[in-house]
Enzyme design. Sequence first.
Site, mmCIF file in Angstrom:
data_model
loop_
_atom_site.group_PDB
_atom_site.id
_atom_site.type_symbol
_atom_site.label_atom_id
_atom_site.label_comp_id
_atom_site.label_asym_id
_atom_site.label_seq_id
_atom_site.Cartn_x
_atom_site.Cartn_y
_atom_site.Cartn_z
ATOM 1 C CD GLU A 73 -12.375 -9.817 20.234
ATOM 2 O OE1 GLU A 73 -11.275 -9.701 19.683
ATOM 3 O OE2 GLU A 73 -13.302 -10.492 19.764
ATOM 4 C CD GLU A 105 -18.494 -11.462 18.592
ATOM 5 O OE1 GLU A 105 -17.619 -12.310 18.318
ATOM 6 O OE2 GLU A 105 -18.250 -10.244 18.673
HETATM 7 O O1 G3I Z 1 -13.367 -10.527 2.002
HETATM 8 C C1 G3I Z 1 -11.998 -10.962 1.872
HETATM 9 C C2 G3I Z 1 -11.792 -11.641 0.560
HETATM 10 O O2 G3I Z 1 -11.992 -10.711 -0.472
HETATM 11 C C3 G3I Z 1 -10.380 -12.232 0.525
HETATM 12 O O3 G3I Z 1 -10.213 -12.952 -0.647
HETATM 13 C C4 G3I Z 1 -10.156 -13.140 1.721
HETATM 14 C C5 G3I Z 1 -8.725 -13.676 1.755
HETATM 15 O O4 G3I Z 1 -8.291 -13.939 3.072
HETATM 16 O O5 G3I Z 1 -10.392 -12.432 2.890
HETATM 17 C C6 G3I Z 1 -11.712 -11.932 2.999
HETATM 18 O O6 G3I Z 1 -11.832 -11.227 4.203
HETATM 19 C C7 G3I Z 1 -11.919 -12.028 5.388
HETATM 20 C C8 G3I Z 1 -13.216 -11.635 6.108
HETATM 21 O O7 G3I Z 1 -13.285 -12.291 7.339
HETATM 22 C C9 G3I Z 1 -14.468 -11.960 5.274
HETATM 23 O O8 G3I Z 1 -14.554 -13.327 5.090
HETATM 24 C C10 G3I Z 1 -10.734 -11.724 6.255
HETATM 25 O O9 G3I Z 1 -9.551 -12.196 5.651
HETATM 26 C C11 G3I Z 1 -10.911 -12.396 7.612
HETATM 27 O O10 G3I Z 1 -9.857 -11.994 8.476
HETATM 28 C C12 G3I Z 1 -12.231 -11.971 8.207
HETATM 29 O O11 G3I Z 1 -12.416 -12.689 9.427
HETATM 30 C C13 G3I Z 1 -13.360 -12.123 10.315
HETATM 31 C C14 G3I Z 1 -12.691 -11.925 11.672
HETATM 32 O O12 G3I Z 1 -13.648 -11.414 12.598
HETATM 33 C C15 G3I Z 1 -11.514 -10.958 11.601
HETATM 34 O O13 G3I Z 1 -10.862 -10.912 12.833
HETATM 35 C C16 G3I Z 1 -14.528 -13.086 10.459
HETATM 36 O O14 G3I Z 1 -15.245 -13.177 9.229
HETATM 37 C C17 G3I Z 1 -15.464 -12.590 11.564
HETATM 38 O O15 G3I Z 1 -16.412 -13.597 11.842
HETATM 39 C C18 G3I Z 1 -14.671 -12.347 12.844
HETATM 40 O O16 G3I Z 1 -15.560 -11.834 13.816
HETATM 41 C C19 G3I Z 1 -15.006 -11.617 15.122
HETATM 42 C C20 G3I Z 1 -15.791 -10.479 15.767
HETATM 43 O O17 G3I Z 1 -15.759 -9.357 14.930
HETATM 44 C C21 G3I Z 1 -15.229 -10.141 17.147
HETATM 45 N N1 G3I Z 1 -15.178 -11.314 17.981
HETATM 46 C C22 G3I Z 1 -14.526 -12.471 17.420
HETATM 47 C C23 G3I Z 1 -15.150 -12.825 16.060
HETATM 48 C C24 G3I Z 1 -14.570 -14.085 15.518
HETATM 49 O O18 G3I Z 1 -13.189 -13.934 15.244
#
Ligand code: G3I
Length: 406
Positions: free
Chosen positions: A172, A290
């Site tokens: 990205e 993805e």
């Molecule tokens: O694990 C913590 C948890 O302990 C906490 O309580 C909670 C509170 O917000 O957050 C949890 O972490 C989250 C994590 O996902 C696991 O669920 C993060 O906040 C959250 O920001 C994170 O989001 C991920 C995102 O990337 C971050 O930008 C998504 O799961 C993941 O699917 C997403 O993946 C991205 C690819 O890497 C790149 N392309 C886009 C795609 C979708 O956004």
Amino acid sequence: MTLRWFTLVGAVAAAAVGVLGVVSTTAADRPTPKPSEQSLRALGARHGLSVGTAVDMQALDDAADPRYSSLVASQFSTVTAENVMKWALLEPTRGTYDWTAADKLIDFARKNNQRVRGHVLVWQNQLPKWLTDGVAGGTIGKDELRGLLQKHVTDVVTHFKGKIWQWDVVNEGLSDPWDTPNEIHYKGFWNEQLGPGHVADAFRWARAADRDVLLFYNDYNIEAFGDGGPKDKVQFLYNEVNKLISQGVPIDGIGSQGHLGTQYGNYDALQVADTIQRFTDLGLAYAFTEVDVRSQMTPAVKSGNSAEMNPRLQASAANFSALLQGCLASRHCLSFTFWGFTDKHSWIPTWDFGTGKGAEGMATLYDESYQPKRALNTLKADLLYAGPPNVQPRIAHKPRRDLPAR
Ligand code: G3I
């Protein structure tokens, strides 16, 4: 009819029955599974195509949710860490790596005869706080930051050496037409700090750490070319990748994320196939990395109103199918990965796309109770009914290395 002729006819008929009997017994011994009962990974294997999913490690570990891990193992031949190979999770404290969760996924993949896509080395999100705070506070300067990025790429690729099939090296790094300015440009933390040269650097560092892994540039909104003008993200990417190749940068493939939504126009299979071919004509491999197709969750959808659900389920199936058919058409499209396979563990409802969290959903192949949706059988049918001459086995790609500039 003479007695001899009657006897001959009878003997031939008896032999035929015998033969047919043997054939039918053998067939009965090896019943062909119904198409709907064949796994995605088995159907993909007919074309040499790896079918993958992003894996949420908490769900994989959850003993109360055994369906999750059994479907990861049975349906998919490739896995990607949804989060646990990102910098913030690998090195939460400067200088101290935590490989535990990522190694667990590698181990799961080995046990289940799956390949692993590495995600992700250079990205502006999910960076460790010590790093972003250090840059913001001025305690980490540009030279040190470049050294830290080189160390990160080198350490991570080295740790997983021999265990990863494809790495998303840069993720990205480009703007979108709705950004300002709307001409496509490099964007994000790494571009602001180190300039666009960090892209070529990252590919060279990754190659230096592992000569055998395939190195990908990964992005969204690149499923099909637009008008070829300055706001066309795919055209910009194509021009940049062409430059990288001509400079001898060891880039092996393009990863198209494939985050679609049923509320958008999206693309048809032939537009997708044409786009893949333009990139693969440069000598590159291609992967969908993805894929999911989200829908707007109106109050009626949330309450299960079938008149609102059905068009979404059908549009979702059609969009998944356009990407898969485009991929099947190219022998260089090596893998097709979903960003999760059940609405129970999907990033979509947790994300605010502009109208609040939970406003979009229904993005995967199985609902929250693991019931398969229309899209699953549509994709199985695509894999089942495709074959020569239009669909041929994949062509294995060799990593680019020791290349002179063109
Ligand atoms: O694990 C913590 C948890 O302990 C906490 O309580 C909670 C509170 O917000 O957050 C949890 O972490 C989250 C994590 O996902 C696991 O669920 C993060 O906040 C959250 O920001 C994170 O989001 C991920 C995102 O990337 C971050 O930008 C998504 O799961 C993941 O699917 C997403 O993946 C991205 C690819 O890497 C790149 N392309 C886009 C795609 C979708 O956004």
